[in-house]
Write a protein that holds these residues in place. Structure first.
Motif, PDB file in Angstrom:
ATOM      1  N   MET A   1      66.795 161.338  90.627  1.00 47.99           N
ATOM      2  CA  MET A   1      66.045 160.253  89.983  1.00 47.99           C
ATOM      3  C   MET A   1      65.615 159.213  91.027  1.00 47.99           C
ATOM      4  SD  MET A   1      67.495 157.494  87.256  1.00 47.99           S
ATOM      5  CE  MET A   1      66.669 155.918  87.185  1.00 47.99           C
ATOM      6  N   ARG A   2      64.435 158.637  90.826  1.00 48.71           N
ATOM      7  CA  ARG A   2      63.930 157.627  91.767  1.00 48.71           C
ATOM      8  C   ARG A   2      63.777 156.277  91.049  1.00 48.71           C
ATOM      9  NH1 ARG A   2      58.896 161.346  92.743  1.00 48.71           N
ATOM     10  NH2 ARG A   2      59.063 161.008  90.502  1.00 48.71           N
ATOM     11  N   LEU A   3      64.359 155.270  91.670  1.00 47.85           N
ATOM     12  CA  LEU A   3      64.324 153.918  91.094  1.00 47.85           C
ATOM     13  C   LEU A   3      63.587 152.982  92.047  1.00 47.85           C
ATOM     14  CD1 LEU A   3      65.468 151.685  89.099  1.00 47.85           C
ATOM     15  CD2 LEU A   3      67.368 151.494  90.728  1.00 47.85           C
ATOM     16  N   THR A   4      62.643 152.210  91.514  1.00 49.09           N
ATOM     17  CA  THR A   4      61.960 151.196  92.336  1.00 49.09           C
ATOM     18  C   THR A   4      62.393 149.817  91.857  1.00 49.09           C
ATOM     19  OG1 THR A   4      60.064 152.640  92.683  1.00 49.09           O
ATOM     20  CG2 THR A   4      59.692 150.286  93.002  1.00 49.09           C
ATOM     21  N   ILE A   5      62.915 149.014  92.779  1.00 49.78           N
ATOM     22  CA  ILE A   5      63.343 147.647  92.421  1.00 49.78           C
ATOM     23  C   ILE A   5      62.307 146.672  92.974  1.00 49.78           C
ATOM     24  CG2 ILE A   5      65.181 145.943  92.582  1.00 49.78           C
ATOM     25  CD1 ILE A   5      67.166 148.192  93.110  1.00 49.78           C
ATOM     26  N   ILE A   6      61.913 145.713  92.147  1.00 49.28           N
ATOM     27  CA  ILE A   6      60.871 144.768  92.566  1.00 49.28           C
ATOM     28  C   ILE A   6      61.374 143.321  92.498  1.00 49.28           C
ATOM     29  CG2 ILE A   6      58.571 143.828  92.009  1.00 49.28           C
ATOM     30  CD1 ILE A   6      58.251 146.674  92.842  1.00 49.28           C
ATOM     31  N   GLN A   7      61.139 142.600  93.581  1.00 48.10           N
ATOM     32  CA  GLN A   7      61.312 141.142  93.587  1.00 48.10           C
ATOM     33  C   GLN A   7      59.914 140.541  93.477  1.00 48.10           C
ATOM     34  OE1 GLN A   7      64.047 138.882  93.959  1.00 48.10           O
ATOM     35  NE2 GLN A   7      62.435 137.380  93.600  1.00 48.10           N
ATOM     36  N   PRO A   8      59.570 139.940  92.360  1.00 41.85           N
ATOM     37  CA  PRO A   8      58.207 139.408  92.233  1.00 41.85           C
ATOM     38  C   PRO A   8      58.040 138.076  92.959  1.00 41.85           C
ATOM     39  CG  PRO A   8      59.453 138.974  90.244  1.00 41.85           C
ATOM     40  CD  PRO A   8      60.388 139.703  91.172  1.00 41.85           C
ATOM     41  N   CYS A   9      56.808 137.715  93.273  1.00 42.36           N
ATOM     42  CA  CYS A   9      56.551 136.356  93.751  1.00 42.36           C
ATOM     43  C   CYS A   9      56.205 135.502  92.531  1.00 42.36           C
ATOM     44  CB  CYS A   9      55.420 136.341  94.778  1.00 42.36           C
ATOM     45  SG  CYS A   9      53.801 136.782  94.124  1.00 42.36           S
ATOM     46  N   ILE A  52      52.543 145.789  96.685  1.00 45.69           N
ATOM     47  CA  ILE A  52      53.358 146.785  95.977  1.00 45.69           C
ATOM     48  C   ILE A  52      52.576 148.099  95.879  1.00 45.69           C
ATOM     49  CG2 ILE A  52      54.516 147.338  93.795  1.00 45.69           C
ATOM     50  CD1 ILE A  52      54.839 144.358  93.327  1.00 45.69           C
ATOM     51  N   PRO A  53      53.144 149.209  96.356  1.00 42.07           N
ATOM     52  CA  PRO A  53      52.445 150.500  96.274  1.00 42.07           C
ATOM     53  C   PRO A  53      52.618 151.121  94.886  1.00 42.07           C
ATOM     54  CG  PRO A  53      54.496 150.753  97.485  1.00 42.07           C
ATOM     55  CD  PRO A  53      54.449 149.330  97.044  1.00 42.07           C
ATOM     56  N   TYR A  54      51.798 150.666  93.949  1.00 39.29           N
ATOM     57  CA  TYR A  54      51.988 151.088  92.552  1.00 39.29           C
ATOM     58  C   TYR A  54      51.876 152.601  92.364  1.00 39.29           C
ATOM     59  CZ  TYR A  54      51.533 146.156  91.361  1.00 39.29           C
ATOM     60  OH  TYR A  54      51.727 144.808  91.269  1.00 39.29           O
ATOM     61  N   ASP A  55      51.115 153.264  93.266  1.00 38.52           N
ATOM     62  CA  ASP A  55      50.908 154.698  93.068  1.00 38.52           C
ATOM     63  C   ASP A  55      52.002 155.565  93.680  1.00 38.52           C
ATOM     64  OD1 ASP A  55      48.594 154.447  91.520  1.00 38.52           O
ATOM     65  OD2 ASP A  55      47.428 153.962  93.336  1.00 38.52           O
ATOM     66  N   GLU A  56      52.955 154.920  94.379  1.00 38.63           N
ATOM     67  CA  GLU A  56      54.081 155.686  94.918  1.00 38.63           C
ATOM     68  C   GLU A  56      54.852 156.262  93.720  1.00 38.63           C
ATOM     69  OE1 GLU A  56      56.830 154.099  98.296  1.00 38.63           O
ATOM     70  OE2 GLU A  56      57.621 153.385  96.399  1.00 38.63           O
ATOM     71  N   PRO A  57      55.111 157.562  93.691  1.00 39.77           N
ATOM     72  CA  PRO A  57      55.775 158.135  92.522  1.00 39.77           C
ATOM     73  C   PRO A  57      57.173 157.557  92.324  1.00 39.77           C
ATOM     74  CG  PRO A  57      55.006 159.863  94.017  1.00 39.77           C
ATOM     75  CD  PRO A  57      54.824 158.567  94.726  1.00 39.77           C
ATOM     76  N   THR A  58      57.498 157.240  91.097  1.00 34.38           N
ATOM     77  CA  THR A  58      58.833 156.717  90.780  1.00 34.38           C
ATOM     78  C   THR A  58      59.127 157.026  89.313  1.00 34.38           C
ATOM     79  OG1 THR A  58      60.266 154.791  90.903  1.00 34.38           O
ATOM     80  CG2 THR A  58      58.011 154.373  90.194  1.00 34.38           C
ATOM     81  N   TYR A  80      52.577 149.158  86.469  1.00 34.30           N
ATOM     82  CA  TYR A  80      53.404 150.379  86.407  1.00 34.30           C
ATOM     83  C   TYR A  80      53.237 151.069  85.057  1.00 34.30           C
ATOM     84  CZ  TYR A  80      55.754 149.729  90.862  1.00 34.30           C
ATOM     85  OH  TYR A  80      56.010 149.650  92.203  1.00 34.30           O
ATOM     86  N   ARG A  81      53.233 150.284  84.000  1.00 35.96           N
ATOM     87  CA  ARG A  81      53.193 150.888  82.667  1.00 35.96           C
ATOM     88  C   ARG A  81      51.843 151.524  82.397  1.00 35.96           C
ATOM     89  NH1 ARG A  81      53.837 147.528  79.022  1.00 35.96           N
ATOM     90  NH2 ARG A  81      54.759 148.942  77.515  1.00 35.96           N
TER      91      ARG A  81
END
Ligand code: B12
Ligand code: SF4
Length: 472
Positions: A1-9, A52-58, A80-81
């Motif tokens: 499984m791949r998880l992407t964690i985001i810290q927003p500005c 943020i690389p939104y198209d990176e598969p996750t 992402y959604r």
């Protein structure tokens, strides 16, 4: 499984870099990474310093959300959604207004991640992610250390954030901390904090505890354990610590360089109304500050303006006080009604909110007053807060405060440091002004749960390689 964690500005102005003093290592993503099972591959993106690389598969996205970053977080979630990737949100803001965050995320975690996060991952893997996860009690903070490997290659400020405890027992009317933690504190075992600092191998530490002296006995235990580490540290404390001689001595011996102290107001009526009645105004503060000064502890004092009795004179008085006390740093902010706080409820009941969900309002900007103060027009108070910061960080004030050789500039290198740090803050006074909430480049509407791409009904990708990212 791949998880992407985001810290927003908080937001982004076209063609401008993000506010530098806010670019510190964010602890929440590192805590989440540490709580994530070892066979999940993790990517971390910090929206404050990189695209943020939104198209990176996750398979799953986790976003940490504060009230000021909520609008931006919902934009990121939308991206992402739109691509069919489910989103989980947690942090202060989703805990304060879960029903709102739940409109933009497949799952919302209410409260602290410890004790809940492994369950979220497990449920996601089994394709039974719930829309709400809630912790009813405060989890113990032992046995887990933030996984800072996710920070590799990022250009953060050279200061390590460490958490030794969480929460506060006081109940200030405006404060999100007391609302989220219900006026309670939890602490990590001192031995674990010490082991983490040793492993970090960094000389300068920022203890993010809301009040490092919340429990004086425990504070003494921590400070004694810090002495042999010979670190230099800064932190946040209630001013009452200044009347505890033994604690003051231990602060110095443990390497305390400075404390952020919320003075909030010099008016006893305002302090009483806020729930800070233990501080009885300017006289009390002067006595406490003299004790801190004698121990060479530098002060970052914060004031909030716009309470019931506040007038233009209140701000002038705070500014003059900050100059006389030669504070190392100071903040002059308007009071902010964060959702879920007693202050927010009171202003809403009194019909004084100008922007109800100000954090989502496209018209609202950082620094604008989201409510009507009693005695000063909102626009005027905003301008006066900016003017106060400009005067405090203006050259004459900086030079005067830098010549405080007993405290602010105790050595030549500290004198240089003073100018570097004050210079950074000075540069940002105008940069912060009316900073947008959300990215000005974002186009389209925020995608709500149930609209657009279907999320959460896909089989999660299983790489089988611990922590390894396998591209599709
Ligand atoms: C250090 C700090 C900063 C640092 C930034 C550090 C960094 N991240 O880069 C600095 C000094 C720059 C800063 C700036 C500001 N800050 Co600040 N900051 C803090 C502080 C003291 C500690 C944060 C921390 O590291 N906590 C430790 C981590 C582990 O805890 P946590 O973030 O709460 O995460 C836990 C849970 O919330 C949850 N969780 C969090 N995210 C997620 C995500 C998922 C998916 C899940 C499942 C769970 C989860 O799990 C974690 C572990 O249990 C907090 C107070 C606090 N107690 O948290 C205020 C706090 C977050 N800041 C606050 C504010 C208002 C600001 C400013 C707006 C101040 C200002 N006017 O300039 C700016 C905004 C900066 C921004 N957002 O871009 C408020 C936010 C209130 C709110 N309702 O959102 C807080 C709560 C302080 C307060 N007194 O109310 N801040
Ligand atoms: S003392 Fe500080 S952290 Fe505690 S409730 Fe008051 S403002 Fe919040």
């Amino acid at each position: 499984m791949r998880l992407t964690i985001i810290q927003p500005c908080m937001g982004r102005r076209r063609g401008e870099p993000y506010i530098r003093t806010w670019q510190m290592e964010p602890l929440a993503p590192a805590v989440l990474a540490a709580l994530t099972p070892a066979d999940v591959a993790i990517r971390f993106h910090d929206d404050r310093m990189e695209p943020i690389p939104y198209d990176e598969p996750t398979d799953l996205v986790a976003i940490t959300v504060e009230t000021y970053t909520a609008r931006r977080s919902y934009q990121i979630a939308t991206e992402y959604r739109r691509r069919g990737v489910p989103v989980v949100m947690g942090g202060f803001h989703p805990t304060l207004v879960p029903e709102e965050a739940g409109q933009y995320a497949e799952a919302v975690v209410i409260g602290e991640a410890e004790g809940l996060w492994p369950q979220v991952i497990e449920d996601f893997r089994r394709n039974r992610l719930r829309s709400v996860y809630r912790s009813h009690t405060r989890p113990p903070l032992s046995g887990s250390t933030p996984d800072r490997s996710i920070f590799a290659g990022k250009n953060y400020l050279p200061i390590a954030l460490v958490e030794s405890g969480r929460g506060c027992r006081l109940g200030c009317e405006f404060c999100s901390i007391q609302t989220v933690f219900r006026q309670s504190c939890t602490f990590r075992p001192v031995a674990e904090v010490v082991a983490e600092i040793k492993r970090l191998g960094r000389r300068v530490i920022f203890f993010v505890d809301d009040n490092i002296v919340a429990d004086p006995e425990r504070a003494r235990e921590l400070l004694r354990a810090l002495v042999p580490l010979r670190i230099r540290w800064i932190g946040q404390a209630a001013i009452s610590a200044a009347f505890d001689g033994e604690l003051l001595q231990l602060l110095v011996e443990s390497g305390c360089q400075g404390l952020l102290i919320g003075l909030e107001s010099l008016d006893p009526r305002t302090l009483e109304r806020m729930g800070k009645g233990f501080a009885t105004g300017a006289g009390y503060y002067r006595a406490a500050l003299a004790n801190l000064r004698r121990h060479g502890i530098r002060i970052y004092a914060t004031f909030v303006l716009g309470y019931e009795e506040d007038t233009v004179g209140t701000l002038e008085e705070a500014l003059a006080f900050a100059g006389q006390e030669r504070f190392y740093l100071a903040a002059f902010n308007h009071i902010t009604p964060f959702p879920g706080t007693p202050l927010y409820r009171r202003l809403a009941e009194e019909g004084r909110l100008l922007h109800h969900r100000w954090w989502l309002d496209g018209e609202y900007r950082y620094g604008m007053l989201p409510f009507a103060p009693r005695n000063i027009p909102p626009g005027e108070l905003e301008e006066r807060c900016v003017a106060a910061r400009r005067r405090f960080f203006g050259l004459p004030s900086m030079i005067r405060r830098s010549l405080d050789f007993g405290v602010n500039s105790s050595s030549f290198s500290m004198w240089l440091n003073f100018f570097v740090i004050n210079g950074l803050m000075r540069r940002e006074v105008l940069q912060r002004r009316r900073y947008p909430l959300g990215d000005e480049n974002f186009s389209g509407a925020l995608l709500r749960v149930g609209e657009g791409a279907a999320c959460g009904d896909r089989e999660p990708h299983r790489s089988g390689h611990p922590r390894e990212w396998v591209s599709e």
